[in-house]
Each structure stands twice: as C-alpha cells, then as structure tokens.
Design a protein around this motif. Structure first.
Motif, mmCIF file in Angstrom:
data_model
loop_
_atom_site.group_PDB
_atom_site.id
_atom_site.type_symbol
_atom_site.label_atom_id
_atom_site.label_comp_id
_atom_site.label_asym_id
_atom_site.label_seq_id
_atom_site.Cartn_x
_atom_site.Cartn_y
_atom_site.Cartn_z
ATOM 1 N N ARG A 104 0.850 -1.198 0.000
ATOM 2 C CA ARG A 104 0.000 0.000 0.000
ATOM 3 C C ARG A 104 0.878 1.237 0.000
ATOM 4 N N PHE A 105 0.404 2.294 -0.687
ATOM 5 C CA PHE A 105 1.110 3.573 -0.719
ATOM 6 C C PHE A 105 0.089 4.670 -0.448
ATOM 7 N N ILE A 106 0.248 5.355 0.679
ATOM 8 C CA ILE A 106 -0.663 6.435 1.069
ATOM 9 C C ILE A 106 0.098 7.750 0.932
ATOM 10 N N ARG A 119 -0.596 0.195 -5.288
ATOM 11 C CA ARG A 119 -1.944 0.269 -4.709
ATOM 12 C C ARG A 119 -1.987 1.533 -3.852
ATOM 13 N N TRP A 120 -2.400 2.617 -4.457
ATOM 14 C CA TRP A 120 -2.292 3.926 -3.818
ATOM 15 C C TRP A 120 -3.642 4.466 -3.363
ATOM 16 N N GLY A 160 -6.745 3.445 -5.394
ATOM 17 C CA GLY A 160 -7.085 4.334 -6.497
ATOM 18 C C GLY A 160 -8.061 5.430 -6.151
ATOM 19 N N LYS A 161 -8.282 5.676 -4.862
ATOM 20 C CA LYS A 161 -9.240 6.708 -4.448
ATOM 21 C C LYS A 161 -8.512 7.934 -3.895
ATOM 22 N N THR A 162 -9.147 9.090 -4.049
ATOM 23 C CA THR A 162 -8.655 10.343 -3.477
ATOM 24 C C THR A 162 -9.683 10.841 -2.474
ATOM 25 N N LEU A 163 -9.260 10.985 -1.229
ATOM 26 C CA LEU A 163 -10.152 11.406 -0.148
ATOM 27 C C LEU A 163 -9.724 12.770 0.376
#
Length: 497
Positions: free
Chosen positions: A105-107, A138-139, A201-204
């Motif tokens: 995972r990449f945050i 997987r960002w 793949g989401k932007t929050l």
C-alpha cells in the motif's frame, strides 16, 4: 503491519505515528534527524536521510507492508529546499523505493485544493499526485485541509499572537473560509486508510466539521484565553509587499500562503471521515485542546548564550521537611509567584505533572510553562513556545545541617532575537527579581528564618550548554513517550471491549 513513514516530525506525523503504534503497527521512520526524532516513540525503527536524496532512500522500504508518505514542505528555502525538489522529486524517489520493495500500500498525504489551487505549493502537490497515480502501486491519496495541532504553522501561530501581542494583523478582511482538521482526527483517517483494502485508487479529502475564518478564530481564541488584542486590517496588496521583503524581515507568511488564503480551502470531493466512519472533533473542542498543547520551547532552538541562574535560601527553624515544603509550593504556586499564574479561564492552579500553566507578564501578555517533573522534593517547569525564554526552571528542596534549603535553578536562553534584546535591557532584571521573590516567599511560608536569598549567574560553555539541551530534550521526549503509552493502553482497552 510494518509501515514506512517519511517525514513524520511535523504536526501530521506527530499525530499519525502514535496512532499507528497504538493500533499495533511497527513503524520505520525516515527523516533527516530520524535517530533523534524517534526517541519519543520507543520501539520505532529509525533511518536517517532525505527524500531529496535517492541514495539515502535505497532499501528503506524493505520488508515494509505499506508506505505513508508525509514528507513535504509548505514553504521554500532556496536553492536546495524547493517545492520541486521536495514535494515533486522527493515523491518520485519514495515511489521508486516503494516499487523496488514491493510495498502493498502507498498512502500519499497531499493537500486540500491541490487539484485546483494556483499557488506554487498546490501545483507541486498536484504534480506529485500525478506521479502517485501513474506509479502502478496500490495507492490512496488523502488531501487534508489545514491541519492544526501542537506546533502547526497557522492556527497555533494565531493562538500565540492572541496570547502575546497587543494587536494582531488581519489580512484582507479576515473572512476567507477554510475547514481545519484536528491532527488526531487526521491520524485516525490515515491509519484507517492504511488498514482498509477497498480504497485503492481513491482520493479522499480530510476536513473537520466546522468552517472558520481568521476573524472567527480570533473570537474563539479570545474566549479561551481571556485576551482580546486589537485587530489591525492589512490589505492584501500590503501583505504581498511585506512578503517580498522576507529576505530582510522574517515573516510567518509567504506569497504561496497568501495565494491559498485568497483561494479559500473547502471540501470539494469525498469526505474521508464519512467514507471511513470517523467522527471528527468540533472546532471549539480542538482549539481548547490546542491551547493546552503548544510544544515546549527547547533551548537548542533559542537565541544567544545559555545561562544558568541559581537562587537559594538556607532556612532554619522551618516547620516543614523538604518534602512537605515542596508540597506547600505545589499547592500554593499561584500565591508564591509574584506574577499572575492562572491567567486564563479554567487554568490549573496546582503543580501537577503534565499541567500546562499560564502566566501574565507585564507588557508581554500570556506565556505558558509545562510541569515536566513533579517529584516529592523536585519540580521542573519547561517553557512553552511563545515564552520569551527557552529552557527549564527547576525547584528543589533539600535537607541541610541548618534545616532546609529551597532553591531555584534556571537554564534558559532567549527564544529569539527580539526577546534577547528585551533581556539585555529590562527583562533580565525582572526575571532575577521574580525568582528572588519566590524564594523569599517560600522562606516566609516555611515558618523559619534565613540569612537572605543567595544568587549566582553563569554563562554556560558550549559543552555545558549541550549537556543541558540533551537533558531538556530527554524530559520532553519522556513526556511524549508517556502520552504514546497512554494512548496505546487506551486503544487496546477499546479493542478488548
């Protein structure tokens, strides 16, 4: 889960790392001063380096399940520290290391408004986001609004100005709206994002529940502190002119922050707290917590020479032992101090470990100290950012052949060049008089007699100053370690329920 955290020493990291530790994760911290920074979080792995140095990043994500990329700057210091070098190229190197290590995972911590903002800062964040999206990892991108908490550069600065200044500048009317988020809420959002498998793949966007303005913050802080400094209107054009002189005058705002101020910063996309089911902190609650949580003013960040001042009295015929005399000091500290020592509404009036106490200084406003040690015969106050001095004040009681000795030792330097100048004129004399008065009042409270208050002053050598700086830093780190341990115990208790 083993998580690589880049940066991590600003307001975002100091919220996120304890939260991740409390949830049982293993943290590997990567920062320019990682060995020193990690001391406040026992068990944290530390790797020293910079995101601008691809070589120092090599191997740092090895065996890590996730990467939380916080490192970034909101203000440039050319030629080396620029938005391109840190926010863009630094993100590129972190991505490459995450790819090499096979992190799951990449945050990426971006910024609210990065998609539409026209400041150089927002442009750099937008470019970095594009690198993350094209990475094949997987960002998830999290765009926090203005993050406030101990040591933040905006809301904490406004609080310190309300406390210490007779007047506060208000730029362009002070009605531009933004939605700040409490740093502990953002920490929960980041931790939950890492732990979730359905956010790839989401932007929050992460904001708090309240919209505010500069004027609104000044009003709220006025209620919290009991101070109402005058508000001086500053037209935007004049503020921009002032920032152009930043090479001559050090200012807390630059052109990029002015641009962001004009654009306003409000929720436009998916609210992370709603997606994750996290209840965020009301602004009034967060501001009250912030008022008690401004960081200590450690002496290595001050200005000028570090001085040791020693005041003591040997008391004969005291009704008190060393321990009971110190207990009396703890109970009656507001009476013993010659200045107002509970200057804000609901301020503590008794010395207890961890208490943040507020004093009113003539011609200075409100300043704070924090009780970092409260033992039977020893108490240590650490000054807090906004205080004219950086360092500690130590109170001790000891048994002597004549009776009891009460002593005050200060290890401080000026917090900045302006405070240094004030100390060179009238400040040092007032400080000396203050501690002499404290010792004299403790003589009277003891019921005994003394031959007077003895006073010595010493400018410390570089080696002596470094030793004191390490001691103060150790005290501050110990306080933070205790807070992390308490948070971990609380989190585990909640999980057990």
């Amino acid at each position: 889960m083993r998580i690589l955290v880049t940066g991590g020493t600003g307001v975002i990291g100091e919220g996120a790392i304890p939260e991740l530790i409390a949830r049982g994760h293993q943290i590997r911290l990567f920062s320019r001063h990682a060995e020193e920074d990690s001391r406040q979080w026992p068990g944290t792995e530390a790797t020293t380096g910079s995101v601008t140095d691809a070589e120092s990043l090599r191997g740092v994500a090895g065996e890590c399940d996730a990467v939380l990329h916080i490192a970034g700057i909101a203000q440039e210091d050319p030629p080396d520290i620029t938005f391109t070098a840190v926010n863009v190229e630094g993100t590129r190197w972190v991505i490459e290391e995450a790819q090499r290590a096979g992190a799951h995972r990449f945050i990426y911590v971006s910024s609210l408004g990065a998609d539409v903002g026209e400041s150089d800062y927002h442009r750099s964040k937008r470019e970095a986001e594009e690198l993350v999206r094209a990475s094949g990892l997987r960002w998830t991108i999290v765009r926090p609004g203005n993050v406030y908490g101990p040591g933040d550069e905006v809301i904490s600065t406004i609080l310190k100005m309300v406390r210490t200044l007779p007047a506060v500048p208000v730029i362009d009317g002070g009605e531009q709206e933004f939605q700040p988020v409490w740093h502990e809420d953002l920490a929960k959002i980041l931790a939950a994002t890492i732990e979730r498998d359905d956010l790839d793949g989401k932007t929050l966007e992460a904001v708090g529940p309240d919209t505010t303005t500069t004027n609104d913050l000044l009003t709220r802080f006025g209620r919290i502190t009991g101070r109402e400094p005058a508000r001086i209107p500053v037209p935007m054009a004049l503020a921009q002119l002032a920032t152009s002189l930043s090479s001559i005058i050090e200012l807390p705002i630059d052109d990029n922050k002015l641009t962001m101020l004009k654009e306003e910063n409000l929720l436009r996309g998916k609210d992370a707290s709603t997606v994750l089911g996290i209840m965020t902190t009301p602004l009034d609650v967060g501001l009250e917590a912030l008022a008690e949580a401004i960081p200590e003013a450690v002496p290595e960040e001050g200005f000028g020479s570090l001085e040791h001042k020693h005041f003591h009295a040997d008391i004969s015929g005291s009704r008190h032992s060393p321990a009971t005399l110190m207990s009396l000091f703890k109970e009656r500290v507001t009476d013993v101090m010659p200045i107002e020592f509970a200057a804000e509404p609901d301020a503590p009036t008794r010395v207890e470990k961890g208490a943040t106490m507020t004093a009113a200084l003539p011609m200075r406003g409100h300043v704070q100290i924090r009780v970092v040690i409260a033992e039977p015969s020893r108490v240590v106050f650490a000054t807090i950012e906004g205080h004219p001095l950086s360092g500690i004040v130590e109170f001790t009681t000891t048994e002597t052949t004549a009776g009891v000795r009460f002593a005050v030792d200060t290890y401080t330097r000026a917090s900045n060049v302006f405070d240094w100048f004030a100390l060179k004129t009238v400040g040092a004399l007032a400080q000396t008089k203050n501690w002499q008065t404290v010792v004299q009042r403790m003589i009277e409270a003891s019921g005994g007699t003394s031959d007077g208050v003895h006073y010595e002053r010493q400018t410390l050598s570089d080696d002596e100053a470094e030793s004191v700086e390490r001691r103060v830093r150790s005290m501050v780190d110990a306080r933070k370690q205790e807070e992390t341990a308490e948070a971990t115990a609380s989190e585990r208790a909640d999980q057990a329920r």
